[in-house]
Design a protein around this motif. Structure first.
Motif, PDB file in Angstrom:
ATOM      1  N   LEU A  93       0.857  -1.178   0.000  1.00  0.00           N
ATOM      2  CA  LEU A  93       0.000   0.000   0.000  1.00  0.00           C
ATOM      3  C   LEU A  93       0.895   1.230   0.000  1.00  0.00           C
ATOM      4  CD1 LEU A  93      -2.821   1.324   0.348  1.00  0.00           C
ATOM      5  CD2 LEU A  93      -2.518   1.052   2.817  1.00  0.00           C
ATOM      6  N   ARG A  94       0.667   2.121  -0.943  1.00  0.00           N
ATOM      7  CA  ARG A  94       1.411   3.383  -1.013  1.00  0.00           C
ATOM      8  C   ARG A  94       0.401   4.514  -1.141  1.00  0.00           C
ATOM      9  NH1 ARG A  94       4.516   0.353   0.773  1.00  0.00           N
ATOM     10  NH2 ARG A  94       6.539  -0.229  -0.079  1.00  0.00           N
ATOM     11  N   TRP A  95       0.699   5.645  -0.529  1.00  0.00           N
ATOM     12  CA  TRP A  95      -0.224   6.769  -0.560  1.00  0.00           C
ATOM     13  C   TRP A  95       0.533   8.081  -0.511  1.00  0.00           C
ATOM     14  CZ3 TRP A  95       0.645   3.723   3.689  1.00  0.00           C
ATOM     15  CH2 TRP A  95       1.034   4.357   4.875  1.00  0.00           C
ATOM     16  N   GLU A  96      -0.182   9.151  -0.824  1.00  0.00           N
ATOM     17  CA  GLU A  96       0.390  10.495  -0.749  1.00  0.00           C
ATOM     18  C   GLU A  96      -0.699  11.439  -0.251  1.00  0.00           C
ATOM     19  OE1 GLU A  96       2.629  13.780  -0.691  1.00  0.00           O
ATOM     20  OE2 GLU A  96       3.427  11.774  -1.094  1.00  0.00           O
ATOM     21  N   PRO A  97      -0.494  12.050   0.921  1.00  0.00           N
ATOM     22  CA  PRO A  97      -1.520  12.984   1.406  1.00  0.00           C
ATOM     23  C   PRO A  97      -1.642  14.186   0.477  1.00  0.00           C
ATOM     24  CG  PRO A  97       0.450  13.113   2.769  1.00  0.00           C
ATOM     25  CD  PRO A  97       0.657  11.975   1.814  1.00  0.00           C
ATOM     26  N   ARG A 112      -6.198  13.221   3.656  1.00  0.00           N
ATOM     27  CA  ARG A 112      -6.813  12.439   2.593  1.00  0.00           C
ATOM     28  C   ARG A 112      -5.943  12.549   1.358  1.00  0.00           C
ATOM     29  NH1 ARG A 112      -8.877  15.586  -1.194  1.00  0.00           N
ATOM     30  NH2 ARG A 112      -9.316  17.755  -0.707  1.00  0.00           N
ATOM     31  N   GLY A 113      -6.122  11.605   0.461  1.00  0.00           N
ATOM     32  CA  GLY A 113      -5.362  11.639  -0.774  1.00  0.00           C
ATOM     33  C   GLY A 113      -5.478  10.327  -1.515  1.00  0.00           C
ATOM     34  N   PRO A 114      -4.717  10.203  -2.597  1.00  0.00           N
ATOM     35  CA  PRO A 114      -4.759   8.975  -3.392  1.00  0.00           C
ATOM     36  C   PRO A 114      -3.884   7.878  -2.788  1.00  0.00           C
ATOM     37  CG  PRO A 114      -3.264  10.541  -4.396  1.00  0.00           C
ATOM     38  CD  PRO A 114      -3.890  11.243  -3.211  1.00  0.00           C
ATOM     39  N   TYR A 115      -4.303   6.642  -3.042  1.00  0.00           N
ATOM     40  CA  TYR A 115      -3.473   5.497  -2.665  1.00  0.00           C
ATOM     41  C   TYR A 115      -3.356   4.572  -3.864  1.00  0.00           C
ATOM     42  CZ  TYR A 115      -7.525   2.367  -2.279  1.00  0.00           C
ATOM     43  OH  TYR A 115      -8.628   1.602  -2.556  1.00  0.00           O
ATOM     44  N   GLY A 130      -4.442  -1.561  -8.015  1.00  0.00           N
ATOM     45  CA  GLY A 130      -5.634  -0.776  -7.722  1.00  0.00           C
ATOM     46  C   GLY A 130      -5.265   0.620  -7.273  1.00  0.00           C
ATOM     47  N   ARG A 131      -6.210   1.519  -7.460  1.00  0.00           N
ATOM     48  CA  ARG A 131      -6.039   2.909  -7.039  1.00  0.00           C
ATOM     49  C   ARG A 131      -7.316   3.344  -6.333  1.00  0.00           C
ATOM     50  NH1 ARG A 131      -1.888   5.419 -10.124  1.00  0.00           N
ATOM     51  NH2 ARG A 131      -1.297   4.166 -11.923  1.00  0.00           N
ATOM     52  N   GLY A 132      -7.173   4.345  -5.477  1.00  0.00           N
ATOM     53  CA  GLY A 132      -8.344   4.862  -4.796  1.00  0.00           C
ATOM     54  C   GLY A 132      -8.002   6.090  -3.985  1.00  0.00           C
ATOM     55  N   GLN A 133      -8.887   6.406  -3.083  1.00  0.00           N
ATOM     56  CA  GLN A 133      -8.731   7.553  -2.195  1.00  0.00           C
ATOM     57  C   GLN A 133      -8.842   7.063  -0.759  1.00  0.00           C
ATOM     58  OE1 GLN A 133      -8.208  10.863  -3.276  1.00  0.00           O
ATOM     59  NE2 GLN A 133      -7.883   9.795  -5.218  1.00  0.00           N
ATOM     60  N   TYR A 134      -8.019   7.642   0.110  1.00  0.00           N
ATOM     61  CA  TYR A 134      -8.059   7.257   1.520  1.00  0.00           C
ATOM     62  C   TYR A 134      -8.413   8.465   2.378  1.00  0.00           C
ATOM     63  CZ  TYR A 134      -3.718   9.685   2.606  1.00  0.00           C
ATOM     64  OH  TYR A 134      -2.782  10.656   2.805  1.00  0.00           O
ATOM     65  N   LEU A 135      -8.799   8.164   3.598  1.00  0.00           N
ATOM     66  CA  LEU A 135      -9.104   9.178   4.603  1.00  0.00           C
ATOM     67  C   LEU A 135      -8.603   8.652   5.938  1.00  0.00           C
ATOM     68  CD1 LEU A 135     -10.861  11.822   5.298  1.00  0.00           C
ATOM     69  CD2 LEU A 135     -12.514  10.149   6.115  1.00  0.00           C
ATOM     70  N   SER A 136      -7.778   9.441   6.618  1.00  0.00           N
ATOM     71  CA  SER A 136      -7.287   9.071   7.948  1.00  0.00           C
ATOM     72  C   SER A 136      -7.649  10.172   8.930  1.00  0.00           C
ATOM     73  CB  SER A 136      -5.761   8.889   7.938  1.00  0.00           C
ATOM     74  OG  SER A 136      -5.387   7.830   7.103  1.00  0.00           O
ATOM     75  N   LEU A 137      -8.206   9.794  10.067  1.00  0.00           N
ATOM     76  CA  LEU A 137      -8.482  10.732  11.146  1.00  0.00           C
ATOM     77  C   LEU A 137      -7.359  10.611  12.163  1.00  0.00           C
ATOM     78  CD1 LEU A 137     -12.311  10.214  11.708  1.00  0.00           C
ATOM     79  CD2 LEU A 137     -11.161  11.887  10.265  1.00  0.00           C
ATOM     80  N   TRP A 138      -6.848  11.762  12.599  1.00  0.00           N
ATOM     81  CA  TRP A 138      -5.691  11.827  13.485  1.00  0.00           C
ATOM     82  C   TRP A 138      -6.052  12.505  14.793  1.00  0.00           C
ATOM     83  CZ3 TRP A 138      -0.736  10.265  11.733  1.00  0.00           C
ATOM     84  CH2 TRP A 138      -0.671   9.927  10.376  1.00  0.00           C
TER      85      TRP A 138
END
Length: 163
Positions: A93-97, A112-115, A130-138
Motif C-alpha cells: 500500500l502506497r499513498w500520498e496525502p 486524505r489523498g490517493p493510494y 488498484g487505485r483509490g482515495q483514503y481518509l485518515s483521522l488523526w
C-alpha cells in the motif's frame, strides 16, 4: 451578597490563566503542515519498518474500515488484518496525502489523498493492482499525531458512454 458574582466575573479569567486552563490559539496552517508531515512519516515508517512501523502510528483504540466490508478495531485486530500487506513479495500500500483539515481545538484532524495497491516486480516498475482515495483521522496523543480511524475506497471503474 451582590459583590460575589462581580468578584467571580473579575477574577475568573485571571484564575483560568493562572491555572493554565486558558485555551491556546490554534495555528491551523501549522497544524495542517504537521498532519501532512505525520502522514508522510507514517508511509515512510511502513516502508522502512514494515508492519511494526505501520502499527506504530495507530492509537490503541484505532479503527480500520475496509471498503469491501469488515472493520478491525484495536491494535491486535489491525495487525492481524493488515499483516498480508507486509509479507515478502506481497501487495504493498502506497499513498500520498493531498490535503489536511484541522478540527476545532487543533488536537484532531484528517488527511486524505490517493493510494495505490502495488505488487513489487524484481526487475522493473511495480505492477499497479488498484487505485483509490483514503481518509485518515488523526488525534494528538503521546506527543504526536496518531491515526484513530483509517479507511479508503477504490476509484470507480472507468465507464464509457454508448455511442
Amino acid at each position: 451578597m451582590r459583590r460575589y458574582p462581580r468578584l467571580v466575573a473579575l477574577l475568573g479569567p485571571a484564575l483560568v490563566l493562572a491555572l493554565g486552563c486558558a485555551p491556546s490559539p490554534v495555528d491551523g496552517e501549522e497544524i495542517e503542515r504537521q498532519l501532512l508531515e505525520a502522514d508522510r512519516a507514517f508511509l515512510q515508517a511502513s516502508i522502512d519498518d514494515g508492519l511494526d512501523g505501520w502499527m506504530s502510528f495507530f492509537t490503541a483504540d484505532a479503527v480500520r474500515v475496509n471498503f469491501e466490508g469488515g472493520t478491525a478495531v484495536g491494535l491486535d485486530e489491525i495487525r492481524e488484518t493488515d499483516a498480508p500487506l507486509f509479507e515478502p513479495g506481497g501487495i504493498r500500500l502506497r499513498w500520498e496525502p493531498a490535503a489536511a483539515v484541522v478540527f476545532a481545538g487543533g488536537r484532531e484532524g484528517l488527511t486524505r489523498g490517493p493510494y495505490m495497491l502495488i505488487r513489487p516486480v524484481e526487475d522493473g516498475e511495480p505492477e499497479v493492482l488498484g487505485r483509490g482515495q483514503y481518509l485518515s483521522l488523526w488525534r494528538w496523543e503521546d506527543g504526536r499525531f496518531k491515526v484513530y480511524l483509517d479507511t479508503g475506497a477504490p476509484d470507480p471503474p472507468e465507464t464509457r458512454l454508448l455511442d
